[in-house]
Structures are given as structure tokens and as C-alpha cells.
Design an enzyme around this catalytic site. Sequence first.
Site, short mmCIF file in Angstrom:
data_model
loop_
_atom_site.label_atom_id
_atom_site.label_comp_id
_atom_site.label_asym_id
_atom_site.label_seq_id
_atom_site.Cartn_x
_atom_site.Cartn_y
_atom_site.Cartn_z
N CYS A 2 0.87 -1.17 0.00
CA CYS A 2 0.00 0.00 0.00
C CYS A 2 0.91 1.22 0.00
O CYS A 2 1.57 1.50 1.00
CB CYS A 2 -0.92 0.02 1.22
N GLU A 103 -3.84 1.35 -5.96
CA GLU A 103 -2.92 0.28 -6.29
C GLU A 103 -2.77 0.25 -7.81
O GLU A 103 -3.66 0.65 -8.54
CB GLU A 103 -3.42 -1.05 -5.75
#
Length: 223
Positions: A2, A103
Site C-alpha cells: 500500500c 494500487e
Amino acid sequence: MCGRFSFAVIAEMIENHFHVRVDTNTYKPRYNCAPSQDIAVISNEKPYELSYYRWGLIPFWAKDKTIGNKMINAKAETIDRKPSFKNSFRRKRCLVPADGFYEWKKVNSKEKIPYRITMKDGSPFAMAGVWDTWKDENGEAINSFAIITTEPNELMKNIHTRMPVILKSGEERIWIEEPNPEILKSLLRPIDSEFLTAFRVSKLVNSPSNDNPEVAKKIPELF
């Protein structure tokens, strides 16, 4: 992994969801939170207010603060054993509030496409984090944190091999208040796909200097 997320929620919603006080003179909506920046967290040390810690955990024993540049994430599978994180897992945990994370999906060897992942109902959520305090040779303290990641759920498998640990609302206070490591470890699992939605966003998100609503906007899929 992340490596980017957003937290652009009105103060009243933050206070109602997380049960914290929000200083509106300090809090500013963020659309592209990036490593090395000071970002809002809710720590077990100050569980009823927003604190601002540097993203990229610097262990208290580190000789150089630049180690934090490599430690923006901590793996759920090893967090209770890895020297960089195990002390924080036991004693210094935090919530990292967000309303979405980004992402990049690998298309081929040359291209990655950014996606934004949010709750289906658009509500804010908390990612599980750990933090620590590091002091330089002059005694100046830096509080820093890492976001815990886990294996992907069914939705995220189509985008990336990891995802942040997203805590359900009833688990948030457990994460920062519960002393039992076994109970804490049981929380570090992927959230069910049914709670999430994902959509493509502009490559504006690639640059941390772009921190505005345009970064988070949905754009059409090209294929």
C-alpha cells in the site's frame, strides 16, 4: 503493498465514525497521501484525537531515519517476529484512517494502471498500522508509522498481490486497545470483497505533488 491512499472526509464524519476530536485548523483533506509525509493517524497513545505521524516507520533503535523510506508497509504474516515491527505490534499500534487507497495493476512490462479502491458505500475506514518514536542525536523525536498488509481478497487478486488490512468498524478499537497478541493477529486478514469496489483513476496519482480531487476521480476503462 500500500503506497498511496486518500483521506478526504469532512470533520464531522471523522468524529462520528472514529470517535475522535478533529482540529479543523490542522486537518486538511488529502487525496494523495504518500510515504515520508506527515499523515493523520489515531494511535493507542492518543486514541481520541488525530495525530500526525510520518509515513515510513523508523524503529527506535535505528541509526539513521532514512530506514523509514523502506518501511512504509509491514507484512501481517511476520509482524510479530520481524525486529523492525514486533515491538510496535505489541505496544504501539494505530489506525490509519482513509476513504480509499490506490494500487497499480501491471498490464505489461512497461505499463501499470492505477486503481482506486473504496468501500462500496463510500464510508471512511481504518487500515491497521504500527508506529514508533525515533530520536536523533539532538534528542528531536519523530513519530512514524507503517501500514500492515495482507494477502489479497478476490477483488484485489485482479489488481495486486497484497492489500492493506482494513479493519471493520467493530475491530478498530480492539486493534488499539487489546493487549492479547493472538486476538490482534486474528484481525490481520483481508476484508471480504463484498465490502469494496475498485475503479480506474488517472495517472495523476503517480506524482505526490498532485493532491486534489482530480486524482480520485473515476475514468473509463480502455479495455
